[in-house]
Design an enzyme around this catalytic site. Sequence first.
Site, short mmCIF file in Angstrom:
data_model
loop_
_atom_site.label_atom_id
_atom_site.label_comp_id
_atom_site.label_asym_id
_atom_site.label_seq_id
_atom_site.Cartn_x
_atom_site.Cartn_y
_atom_site.Cartn_z
N SER A 33 0.58 -1.37 -0.04
CA SER A 33 0.00 0.29 -0.18
C SER A 33 1.10 1.52 0.11
CB SER A 33 -0.76 0.05 1.00
OG SER A 33 -1.68 1.30 0.37
N THR A 34 0.95 2.24 0.37
CA THR A 34 1.94 3.87 1.04
C THR A 34 3.51 2.79 0.94
OG1 THR A 34 -0.31 4.01 2.87
CG2 THR A 34 1.76 5.64 2.43
N HIS A 74 -2.83 -0.74 -3.22
CA HIS A 74 -3.94 -0.39 -3.60
C HIS A 74 -3.66 0.70 -4.00
CE1 HIS A 74 -3.95 -1.92 0.96
NE2 HIS A 74 -4.69 -2.58 0.31
N MET A 133 -0.02 0.75 4.86
CA MET A 133 -1.03 1.72 6.26
C MET A 133 -2.18 0.72 6.52
SD MET A 133 -2.66 5.72 6.62
CE MET A 133 -3.56 4.80 4.71
N ASP A 180 -4.81 -4.26 5.76
CA ASP A 180 -4.95 -5.71 4.97
C ASP A 180 -3.10 -6.33 4.48
OD1 ASP A 180 -6.61 -7.01 2.87
OD2 ASP A 180 -5.51 -5.33 1.89
#
Length: 355
Positions: A169-170, A195, A288, A291
């Site tokens: 993600s991030t 994401h 972040m 997940d």
Amino acid sequence: MAIKVLVVDDSALVRSLLAEIIHDAPDMTLVGAAPDAYVARDMVNQFTPDVITLDIEMPRMDGLAFLEKLMGARPTPVVMISTLTEEGADATLRALELGALDFIPKPKLGVTSGIREYAELIVEKIRAAAGVKVKPLVKKNRPELGSEQKLPASASLQSTEKIIAIGASTGGTEAIKDLLVQLPAAVPGIVMTQHMPPGFTRTFAERLNKTTRLHVVEAKGGERILPGHAFLAPGGHHLVVVRSGADYRVKLSDAEPVHRHRPAVDIMMESVAQIGGKNVVGVLLTGMGKDGARGMLAIRNRGGYTLAQDEASCVVYGMPKEAVALGGVDQIVALDKMGQVLLEKIKALGSGNRL
């Protein structure tokens, strides 16, 4: 202490909307709202913000030029404001290369309702960015694609029995790229979930395809997962791996978001664990939230092997941390060592030769 936020955007409407969202967050304070990069430069020097939200498309000096100067002179956590267009997606990925931590999609139509709809996510991304210590911009030395890295001898057969699942993600766009460039073309088939909203994943896949030895595409559904190929979940759809006879194939799903994400890492990894068992290696990178934690545990519980990026090399040590806490991680690895460790684990799975 409140997070000091500077908003940089040439749209008075967007500045007003973001200011409203920041004012409503109890742990944030708006220190300034700049209409262009030159005003922003002065505000950075005056207020030393903890986080900057930065528009890409601005007059006089665009966001990318400002970002590059900022990261060279005064590294600061930056969250980009990106338009949902192909050009916007390409510029956003370039911004992430330059050191931006994350981005917020800005709809071309219905800006007011669109940004307000993202209010919770905007606050979450600013909050996460505030906790990151940004390093000065340096040019990364990536492996030359001509110097082919070799799989360990007992894993050199291009078997379709093995499969690699990567989630992020991030900070993940750069982390995924840094991992994939470490891998040879002979690596088993890869599925990936990052994401990202619709409109960005295709551009991201194209960039990976140009900078790695692998054939990287945005998944369309129905593809057979073959060695040397990597399939990226498209924004707005979960990627699921299914069996078709003896083959692994990609399937797309419009099921409800998981952890507010579609695509979700957990959905992908749980499907891979179910059909791949001990032939799976799961990799969870920077991000972040939580997940992927459940999916990593599913892979481990069914005999596969799981690797998580270490805290020191993560932009945000959220997803890997949650997976470790849940007991879903076999080994914690620094990003620059992840490729070699991954190849060693592929070797340890054995030398299946079904194609």
